[in-house]
Motif scaffolding. Structure first.
Motif, PDB file in Angstrom:
ATOM      1  N   ASP A  10     -23.008  -5.726 -14.783  1.00  0.00           N
ATOM      2  CA  ASP A  10     -24.015  -6.000 -14.113  1.00  0.00           C
ATOM      3  C   ASP A  10     -24.959  -5.397 -14.853  1.00  0.00           C
ATOM      4  O   ASP A  10     -25.364  -4.089 -14.983  1.00  0.00           O
ATOM      5  CB  ASP A  10     -23.901  -5.068 -12.650  1.00  0.00           C
ATOM      6  N   HIS A  11     -25.852  -6.413 -15.372  1.00  0.00           N
ATOM      7  CA  HIS A  11     -27.031  -5.946 -16.250  1.00  0.00           C
ATOM      8  C   HIS A  11     -28.277  -5.613 -15.564  1.00  0.00           C
ATOM      9  O   HIS A  11     -29.291  -5.063 -16.123  1.00  0.00           O
ATOM     10  CB  HIS A  11     -27.195  -7.126 -17.378  1.00  0.00           C
ATOM     11  N   TRP A  14     -27.656  -8.316 -27.016  1.00  0.00           N
ATOM     12  CA  TRP A  14     -27.526  -6.684 -26.295  1.00  0.00           C
ATOM     13  C   TRP A  14     -26.864  -7.067 -24.901  1.00  0.00           C
ATOM     14  O   TRP A  14     -25.850  -6.402 -24.854  1.00  0.00           O
ATOM     15  CB  TRP A  14     -29.058  -6.644 -25.553  1.00  0.00           C
ATOM     16  N   ALA A  15     -27.013  -8.353 -24.243  1.00  0.00           N
ATOM     17  CA  ALA A  15     -26.116  -8.315 -22.984  1.00  0.00           C
ATOM     18  C   ALA A  15     -24.744  -8.550 -23.449  1.00  0.00           C
ATOM     19  O   ALA A  15     -23.955  -8.065 -22.629  1.00  0.00           O
ATOM     20  CB  ALA A  15     -26.358  -9.787 -22.396  1.00  0.00           C
ATOM     21  N   LEU A  16     -24.321  -9.152 -24.382  1.00  0.00           N
ATOM     22  CA  LEU A  16     -22.907  -9.260 -24.911  1.00  0.00           C
ATOM     23  C   LEU A  16     -22.232  -7.723 -25.164  1.00  0.00           C
ATOM     24  O   LEU A  16     -21.064  -7.541 -25.326  1.00  0.00           O
ATOM     25  CB  LEU A  16     -22.616 -10.129 -26.030  1.00  0.00           C
ATOM     26  N   SER A  17     -23.012  -7.160 -25.961  1.00  0.00           N
ATOM     27  CA  SER A  17     -22.473  -5.633 -26.284  1.00  0.00           C
ATOM     28  C   SER A  17     -22.886  -4.568 -25.141  1.00  0.00           C
ATOM     29  O   SER A  17     -22.491  -3.292 -25.322  1.00  0.00           O
ATOM     30  CB  SER A  17     -23.319  -5.399 -27.637  1.00  0.00           C
ATOM     31  N   PRO A  24     -24.596 -14.816  -8.747  1.00  0.00           N
ATOM     32  CA  PRO A  24     -23.138 -14.629  -8.851  1.00  0.00           C
ATOM     33  C   PRO A  24     -22.430 -15.939  -9.252  1.00  0.00           C
ATOM     34  O   PRO A  24     -22.765 -17.058  -9.135  1.00  0.00           O
ATOM     35  CB  PRO A  24     -22.595 -14.351  -7.287  1.00  0.00           C
ATOM     36  N   ALA A  25     -21.400 -15.495 -10.121  1.00  0.00           N
ATOM     37  CA  ALA A  25     -20.533 -16.749 -10.514  1.00  0.00           C
ATOM     38  C   ALA A  25     -19.810 -17.329  -9.709  1.00  0.00           C
ATOM     39  O   ALA A  25     -19.346 -16.716  -8.791  1.00  0.00           O
ATOM     40  CB  ALA A  25     -19.779 -16.201 -11.965  1.00  0.00           C
TER      41      ALA A  25
END
Length: 89
Positions: free
Chosen positions: A42-43, A34-37, A76-77
């Motif tokens: 920002d999820h 889901w997250a990749l698509s 945050p990355a």
């Protein structure tokens, strides 16, 4: 399909809640798909909405736990390594 959820267009999260006996491992795999698509970087807002939509009364469901963990693990990355990290400043 008129009832397609824009936050879950493939119906992955909805289906995860419908699968009897789903495991947390399977929920994490579904969440990753889901997250990749998902269209946004920002999820967080989408996850919060999905929890509001599917989570009430299902606190012990592995997908609820997966979505909740995704909110608490979000940070945050940070850039690590590379040439600039090796040079004295």
């Amino acid at each position: 399909m008129a009832d397609r959820d824009p936050l879950d267009p493939k119906g992955l999260i909805r289906e995860a809640y419908a699968i009897e006996g789903i495991t947390s491992y399977e929920c994490r795999s579904i969440f990753l798909d889901w997250a990749l698509s998902h269209a946004s970087d920002d999820h967080t807002p989408a996850i919060e909405t999905l929890l509001t939509q599917y989570g009430p009364g299902k606190l012990d469901h592995p997908m609820t736990q997966t979505l909740t963990a995704a909110l608490s693990d979000a940070s945050p990355a940070k850039r690590r390594g590379g040439r600039a990290a090796r040079l004295d400043r």
